[in-house]
Design a protein around this motif. Sequence first.
Motif, PDB file in Angstrom:
ATOM      1  N   SER A  80      -6.617  -2.427  22.318  1.00  0.00           N
ATOM      2  CA  SER A  80      -6.471  -1.119  22.151  1.00  0.00           C
ATOM      3  C   SER A  80      -5.136  -0.451  22.012  1.00  0.00           C
ATOM      4  CB  SER A  80      -7.422  -0.251  23.284  1.00  0.00           C
ATOM      5  OG  SER A  80      -8.683  -0.841  23.287  1.00  0.00           O
ATOM      6  N   ARG A  81      -5.072   0.659  21.645  1.00  0.00           N
ATOM      7  CA  ARG A  81      -3.742   1.174  21.769  1.00  0.00           C
ATOM      8  C   ARG A  81      -3.521   2.323  22.735  1.00  0.00           C
ATOM      9  NH1 ARG A  81      -5.527   1.085  16.461  1.00  0.00           N
ATOM     10  NH2 ARG A  81      -6.126   3.040  16.480  1.00  0.00           N
ATOM     11  N   PRO A  82      -2.552   2.570  23.460  1.00  0.00           N
ATOM     12  CA  PRO A  82      -1.197   1.747  23.114  1.00  0.00           C
ATOM     13  C   PRO A  82      -1.217   0.543  23.942  1.00  0.00           C
ATOM     14  CG  PRO A  82      -1.206   3.539  24.997  1.00  0.00           C
ATOM     15  CD  PRO A  82      -2.610   3.504  24.409  1.00  0.00           C
ATOM     16  N   SER A  83      -1.997   0.283  24.938  1.00  0.00           N
ATOM     17  CA  SER A  83      -1.910  -0.889  25.282  1.00  0.00           C
ATOM     18  C   SER A  83      -3.361  -1.867  25.584  1.00  0.00           C
ATOM     19  CB  SER A  83      -1.357  -1.150  26.700  1.00  0.00           C
ATOM     20  OG  SER A  83      -2.305  -0.336  27.379  1.00  0.00           O
ATOM     21  N   LEU A  84      -3.087  -2.978  25.673  1.00  0.00           N
ATOM     22  CA  LEU A  84      -4.628  -3.910  25.693  1.00  0.00           C
ATOM     23  C   LEU A  84      -5.415  -3.266  26.854  1.00  0.00           C
ATOM     24  CD1 LEU A  84      -3.101  -7.463  25.703  1.00  0.00           C
ATOM     25  CD2 LEU A  84      -4.041  -6.206  23.600  1.00  0.00           C
ATOM     26  N   ALA A  85      -6.856  -3.357  26.656  1.00  0.00           N
ATOM     27  CA  ALA A  85      -7.850  -2.875  27.629  1.00  0.00           C
ATOM     28  C   ALA A  85      -8.775  -3.902  27.983  1.00  0.00           C
ATOM     29  CB  ALA A  85      -8.647  -1.703  27.017  1.00  0.00           C
ATOM     30  N   LEU A  86      -9.223  -3.848  29.503  1.00  0.00           N
ATOM     31  CA  LEU A  86     -10.199  -4.749  29.805  1.00  0.00           C
ATOM     32  C   LEU A  86     -11.570  -3.919  30.020  1.00  0.00           C
ATOM     33  CD1 LEU A  86     -10.953  -7.248  31.269  1.00  0.00           C
ATOM     34  CD2 LEU A  86     -10.262  -6.679  33.310  1.00  0.00           C
ATOM     35  N   ASP A  87     -12.674  -4.516  29.334  1.00  0.00           N
ATOM     36  CA  ASP A  87     -13.772  -3.842  29.371  1.00  0.00           C
ATOM     37  C   ASP A  87     -14.973  -4.609  29.692  1.00  0.00           C
ATOM     38  OD1 ASP A  87     -12.794  -1.742  27.719  1.00  0.00           O
ATOM     39  OD2 ASP A  87     -12.935  -3.004  26.081  1.00  0.00           O
ATOM     40  N   ALA A  88     -15.823  -4.150  30.322  1.00  0.00           N
ATOM     41  CA  ALA A  88     -17.219  -4.921  30.989  1.00  0.00           C
ATOM     42  C   ALA A  88     -18.372  -4.471  29.899  1.00  0.00           C
ATOM     43  CB  ALA A  88     -17.456  -4.517  32.210  1.00  0.00           C
ATOM     44  N   ILE A  89     -19.108  -5.373  29.302  1.00  0.00           N
ATOM     45  CA  ILE A  89     -20.282  -5.042  28.469  1.00  0.00           C
ATOM     46  C   ILE A  89     -21.310  -5.714  29.431  1.00  0.00           C
ATOM     47  CG2 ILE A  89     -21.373  -5.457  26.507  1.00  0.00           C
ATOM     48  CD1 ILE A  89     -18.642  -6.004  25.426  1.00  0.00           C
ATOM     49  N   SER A  90     -22.554  -4.820  29.561  1.00  0.00           N
ATOM     50  CA  SER A  90     -23.728  -5.409  30.137  1.00  0.00           C
ATOM     51  C   SER A  90     -24.555  -6.340  29.126  1.00  0.00           C
ATOM     52  CB  SER A  90     -24.529  -4.054  30.372  1.00  0.00           C
ATOM     53  OG  SER A  90     -25.964  -4.551  30.506  1.00  0.00           O
ATOM     54  N   LEU A  91     -24.825  -7.406  29.709  1.00  0.00           N
ATOM     55  CA  LEU A  91     -25.608  -8.325  28.743  1.00  0.00           C
ATOM     56  C   LEU A  91     -27.032  -7.674  28.533  1.00  0.00           C
ATOM     57  CD1 LEU A  91     -24.957 -11.700  30.943  1.00  0.00           C
ATOM     58  CD2 LEU A  91     -24.410 -11.241  28.557  1.00  0.00           C
ATOM     59  N   PRO A  92     -27.706  -7.388  29.265  1.00  0.00           N
ATOM     60  CA  PRO A  92     -29.242  -6.974  28.682  1.00  0.00           C
ATOM     61  C   PRO A  92     -28.994  -5.885  27.831  1.00  0.00           C
ATOM     62  CG  PRO A  92     -29.156  -7.150  31.102  1.00  0.00           C
ATOM     63  CD  PRO A  92     -27.632  -6.784  30.766  1.00  0.00           C
ATOM     64  N   THR A  93     -28.161  -4.670  27.715  1.00  0.00           N
ATOM     65  CA  THR A  93     -27.982  -3.513  26.982  1.00  0.00           C
ATOM     66  C   THR A  93     -27.038  -3.796  26.004  1.00  0.00           C
ATOM     67  OG1 THR A  93     -26.880  -2.167  28.624  1.00  0.00           O
ATOM     68  CG2 THR A  93     -29.243  -2.336  28.873  1.00  0.00           C
ATOM     69  N   GLY A  94     -26.117  -4.135  26.286  1.00  0.00           N
ATOM     70  CA  GLY A  94     -24.806  -4.094  25.262  1.00  0.00           C
ATOM     71  C   GLY A  94     -24.073  -2.715  25.379  1.00  0.00           C
ATOM     72  N   SER A  95     -24.323  -2.351  26.706  1.00  0.00           N
ATOM     73  CA  SER A  95     -23.332  -0.987  26.983  1.00  0.00           C
ATOM     74  C   SER A  95     -22.015  -1.128  27.469  1.00  0.00           C
ATOM     75  CB  SER A  95     -23.989  -0.082  27.990  1.00  0.00           C
ATOM     76  OG  SER A  95     -24.236  -0.833  29.290  1.00  0.00           O
ATOM     77  N   LEU A  96     -20.887  -0.431  27.251  1.00  0.00           N
ATOM     78  CA  LEU A  96     -19.741  -0.774  27.442  1.00  0.00           C
ATOM     79  C   LEU A  96     -19.172  -0.040  28.419  1.00  0.00           C
ATOM     80  CD1 LEU A  96     -16.765  -1.774  25.304  1.00  0.00           C
ATOM     81  CD2 LEU A  96     -16.355   0.339  26.401  1.00  0.00           C
ATOM     82  N   HIS A  97     -18.415  -0.662  29.582  1.00  0.00           N
ATOM     83  CA  HIS A  97     -17.540   0.266  30.608  1.00  0.00           C
ATOM     84  C   HIS A  97     -16.224  -0.299  30.531  1.00  0.00           C
ATOM     85  CE1 HIS A  97     -16.454   1.887  34.220  1.00  0.00           C
ATOM     86  NE2 HIS A  97     -16.289   1.032  34.831  1.00  0.00           N
ATOM     87  N   PRO A  98     -15.399   0.842  30.231  1.00  0.00           N
ATOM     88  CA  PRO A  98     -13.769   0.484  30.312  1.00  0.00           C
ATOM     89  C   PRO A  98     -13.536   0.337  31.873  1.00  0.00           C
ATOM     90  CG  PRO A  98     -14.315   2.547  28.740  1.00  0.00           C
ATOM     91  CD  PRO A  98     -15.473   2.239  29.786  1.00  0.00           C
ATOM     92  N   ILE A  99     -12.822  -0.889  32.026  1.00  0.00           N
ATOM     93  CA  ILE A  99     -12.237  -1.010  33.477  1.00  0.00           C
ATOM     94  C   ILE A  99     -11.058  -0.541  33.683  1.00  0.00           C
ATOM     95  CG2 ILE A  99     -11.709  -2.877  35.055  1.00  0.00           C
ATOM     96  CD1 ILE A  99     -13.905  -4.649  33.848  1.00  0.00           C
ATOM     97  N   GLY A 100     -10.017  -0.719  32.719  1.00  0.00           N
ATOM     98  CA  GLY A 100      -8.490  -0.498  32.829  1.00  0.00           C
ATOM     99  C   GLY A 100      -7.812  -1.079  31.745  1.00  0.00           C
ATOM    100  N   TYR A 101      -6.661  -0.416  31.540  1.00  0.00           N
ATOM    101  CA  TYR A 101      -5.495  -0.955  30.499  1.00  0.00           C
ATOM    102  C   TYR A 101      -4.682  -2.056  31.404  1.00  0.00           C
ATOM    103  CZ  TYR A 101      -6.662   2.947  27.534  1.00  0.00           C
ATOM    104  OH  TYR A 101      -7.112   3.784  26.852  1.00  0.00           O
ATOM    105  N   ILE A 102      -4.345  -3.149  30.496  1.00  0.00           N
ATOM    106  CA  ILE A 102      -3.592  -4.179  31.009  1.00  0.00           C
ATOM    107  C   ILE A 102      -2.118  -4.193  30.521  1.00  0.00           C
ATOM    108  CG2 ILE A 102      -3.671  -6.922  31.067  1.00  0.00           C
ATOM    109  CD1 ILE A 102      -6.418  -6.690  30.222  1.00  0.00           C
ATOM    110  N   PRO A 103      -1.268  -4.468  31.583  1.00  0.00           N
ATOM    111  CA  PRO A 103       0.064  -4.365  30.920  1.00  0.00           C
ATOM    112  C   PRO A 103       0.315  -5.448  29.995  1.00  0.00           C
ATOM    113  CG  PRO A 103      -0.157  -4.053  33.341  1.00  0.00           C
ATOM    114  CD  PRO A 103      -1.317  -4.415  32.909  1.00  0.00           C
TER     115      PRO A 103
END
Length: 487
Positions: free
Chosen positions: A427-450
Amino acid sequence: MQPTVVTPTAAIRPGRFRAWQVAVVLVLAALAGAAILLQIRGWSAVEGESGSACASGSAVCPRGVVPVLVISFVVGLAAIPFVIAAVVRRPKVNAGVAAVGLVAGVIAAQALSGGLHAAELRVAWTAPYDAAGSPATEGVWTAGSSLIRVRADQVVSYQAATGRQQWTLAVPGGDVACAVSAGASSATVGFIGYGTAGGACDQLLAVDLGTGQQLWSKRVPASWKGDQGAGFVAVGGDTAAAVTAGAVLGYDLRTGAPRWTTLTPPGCSDQTLAGAQQSVVVLAACGRTFDVIDLDPASGKQLWRTPVPGQAPGYHFAILSADPVVVVDVSPGQPEQVLAFGATGHLTSTIPVGDLDTNYYQGFGPQIAVSDGLLIGVTRPGPSGGGHADVVAYRLSDGGRQWLLSMPDDVLSLRQDGGQLLVIDQSRPSLALDAISLPTGSLHPIGYIPASIVNPSGASVYSAGGRYVVVNLSGRPPVPPAAAIGG
């Protein structure tokens, strides 16, 4: 002239009316200030975290952003004209009241808008840089609260919570690691194939992941040279299994005592294998077919064997999972497909995956997860290189698609963590760490990574010791070999 008598009730009625007006202006101004800030923060979250992929109801939208945008727009649309009219009508009184209300609304919305954004993840620790010319990551294991990085010349264990280096084990004899068993949080022993640089991958090494102690090592009659990835050695139950020139050999995982030898089927060669708690799965090339063979890890006895016919010359295959058995089949001129097998070796489904990235990435394996009856992977970019990668899940039972998630940006890494996937997206402006639920495929942003701790040409993320730990393919400056991040 009669004096005018003013009763107390008549005297305070205008004051009460003015106080009521002031209160209304104050409340409406606060609502207007909150609505303005929430609109600014909400659209910033949509653009910064989701690009153009976010739409009403889309799983890739930042958490709660759609209802907040709708509600704040309606509230702002209703409140702002009333505040403006009140200020124009009585500017001396209402201008100050409106200013106070706007500030109060902005402050109140600050706390609420924090939930619309992924946080900036802080760096908890970084491992020391590799020296110039140091080899790359060959594999990664997690064991309890430890993360173990296997470099071609050495194995290093880090305490995931603090980054403290717990132990280091050099590959014997100055040789290099050329194969690494797949790692899991329940593992207590790591298994490595090694040999001379550029020479045969013909020696085995078992490592106690708690102490770094070399448990045993031995030479085997292998004919393959160079890096063999994960297909040369595997752990099935408490058995270490290795492919040799004409057989699969099983050893006691902790002592190295020989347990069994299973010969390569007649007319077959070029085997690859993978392990699980109750099985060792072997693929053997047999002319224009390849055979999928399931072995009992304790005895080496063949549990079942299923041929996959009709292969063109130059085909290749790989094991994506040993339990359940899932393999990828790539034949020139034919659509790439994934084959899922049942407990008795019957083919349960064939999944066309021409757009799925099943390539093996050095050190980290394929960007594939097999769990809860699903095959999950990352789609390849389009032919022109444009567009974003998607994460897609297929059912192993019938090959149908379970869900498709459009990612905010291209995916650098995908790794299973219990009932979710951990994904690094660019992602811009920096990389992002996301979590995706296995059963549903829903995405939850965890945070930006330096960006300073991630090598964009090769990295993955692991969960261990209450931390997310990024491991890089190369640990030479300017990025470290490993770094832990947290909120």
